[in-house]
Design an enzyme around this catalytic site. Structure first.
Site, short mmCIF file in Angstrom:
data_model
loop_
_atom_site.label_atom_id
_atom_site.label_comp_id
_atom_site.label_asym_id
_atom_site.label_seq_id
_atom_site.Cartn_x
_atom_site.Cartn_y
_atom_site.Cartn_z
N GLU A 69 0.85 -1.20 0.00
CA GLU A 69 0.00 0.00 0.00
C GLU A 69 0.89 1.25 0.00
OE1 GLU A 69 -1.47 0.96 3.96
OE2 GLU A 69 -3.40 1.57 3.14
N ASN A 111 -7.02 6.23 -1.47
CA ASN A 111 -5.93 5.30 -1.22
C ASN A 111 -6.20 4.13 -2.17
OD1 ASN A 111 -4.09 3.47 -0.20
ND2 ASN A 111 -4.49 3.97 1.94
N GLU A 167 -5.67 8.84 7.87
CA GLU A 167 -6.27 8.36 6.61
C GLU A 167 -7.69 8.88 6.42
OE1 GLU A 167 -5.55 4.48 4.88
OE2 GLU A 167 -4.40 3.98 6.66
N ASN A 226 0.46 -1.11 5.31
CA ASN A 226 1.42 -0.39 6.17
C ASN A 226 0.83 -0.47 7.57
OD1 ASN A 226 3.42 1.82 4.64
ND2 ASN A 226 1.58 1.36 3.45
N CYS A 234 -4.73 -2.88 3.20
CA CYS A 234 -4.39 -2.78 4.62
C CYS A 234 -5.55 -3.02 5.58
CB CYS A 234 -3.71 -1.44 4.90
SG CYS A 234 -2.83 -1.53 6.47
N LYS A 267 -9.54 2.15 -1.54
CA LYS A 267 -9.69 1.59 -0.19
C LYS A 267 -11.02 1.99 0.46
CE LYS A 267 -6.92 1.29 4.11
NZ LYS A 267 -5.62 1.72 4.69
#
Ligand code: CDT
Length: 315
Positions: free
Chosen positions: A47, A110, A146, A196, A171, A127
């Site tokens: 990612e 993302n 995020e 991550n 993730c 994401k």
């Protein structure tokens, strides 16, 4: 005749703030060459694989923040990776921060892409489960912004590629049963996940010692319960003072780990997987058509959170 796919993990060690995209792309190309030398047809990268994990900082300056996003793919900096893929006949999965323009609005995602052996983008995923928080929280050792820096994506699709049905996630998605099931219901045979994951989780530091366990637990459960292969690949190690887990692994539909990285640096590891091995799970224990009971699952989409009455009993 088994449907074999030679699949590699291109785990990355840390990327520091001052590392340029070209430096990082050179590392990705090196991992791709190593994988190709061992016969890989597809390599999975982490990612946000082109920059340091910038959501760890509260960045008030828009111009500074925007430097972490990609406006086009491929870009001048990432073109060498696409060219190498085409030259070697290798596919890849790559995570990055995407600046998109949709209906006159600028949106940030993302994102991951799936690139085929001819160097063409054949799948894109944005994401869905964005962890962390939206506002600056100085009490934390480092931020996890995020929710501030990205918009949630629309959902989980699958793509016919590499001789099978391939899905993608990123993730935090890997911790949610829904991620795998939605793709499982579309027949996913291979789910690719870059991540991550800092060892330290500020709201629940008592979980720090369990980070690697939870990583494997989530992906092994997702693979087994949906009869699919899962490949999880980390950006690992000490990045800008924050330690992140490694533990990249390839998991069979049996739930067994068949290959694993053992360092927290740039590391390539590979397995030959048989996509037909999914069928024995999909046709027996997890034959959805035969055994699922959707009439009993309504709450999963009707409710977002737990609903309890004032005295704590279920409604
Ligand atoms: N990148 C990412 O999604 N990391 C999260 C960290 C959770 S703690 C806010 C993860 O689920 O691994």
């Amino acid at each position: 005749m088994p449907r074999y796919l030679n699949i590699a993990m291109g785990q990355l060690g840390p990327i520091q703030r001052t590392d340029s995209r070209s430096q990082v792309v050179a590392r990705l190309c090196d991992l791709m060459r190593q994988a190709h030398a061992l016969g890989a047809q597809l390599i999975v990268f982490p990612e946000l694989a082109l920059t340091t994990f910038f959501p760890r900082w509260y960045i008030a300056d828009e111009a500074e923040l925007k430097q972490y996003y990609e406006r086009e793919m491929p870009s001048a900096a990432t073109l060498p990776l696409f060219n190498l893929a085409r030259e070697l006949g290798m596919g890849f999965y790559l995570g990055y921060a995407e600046l998109a323009h949709e209906g006159g609005a600028e949106l940030r995602y993302n994102t991951s892409i799936l690139v085929d052996r001819a160097g063409a983008i054949v799948g894109k995923y944005r994401k869905v489960h964005l962890p962390g928080h939206r506002e600056h929280e100085p009490w934390r050792r480092f931020q996890h912004l995020e929710k501030r820096y990205f918009t949630p994506g629309p959902g989980f699709g699958v793509t016919q590629a590499f001789g099978g049905i391939v899905g993608m996630a990123l993730c935090n998605d890997r911790r949610w049963a829904e991620t795998y099931r939605v793709m499982g219901l579309q027949g996913a045979e291979l789910v690719l996940i870059g991540y991550n994951t800092p060892v330290h989780n500020a709201p629940a530091p008592q979980h720090d010692d369990l980070s690697l366990f939870h990583n494997a637990l989530s992906m092994q459960a997702g693979a087994y319960q949906n009869g699919c292969w899962v490949v999880g690949v980390a950006k690992a190690g000490l990045e800008e003072g924050v330690d992140s887990i490694g533990g990249s692994c390839i998991i069979a539909p049996s739930g067994e780990v068949v290959a694993r990285c053992h360092t927290k640096d740039d590391e390539m590891a590979i397995a030959r997987i048989d996509l037909d091995f999914c069928a024995v799970y999909k046709r027996t224990t997890f034959n959805f058509d035969l055994h699922r009971q959707p009439h009993a699952y309504g709450l999963i989409v009707e409710r977002k959170g737990e609903t309890l009455s004032a005295d704590g009993t279920p409604l």
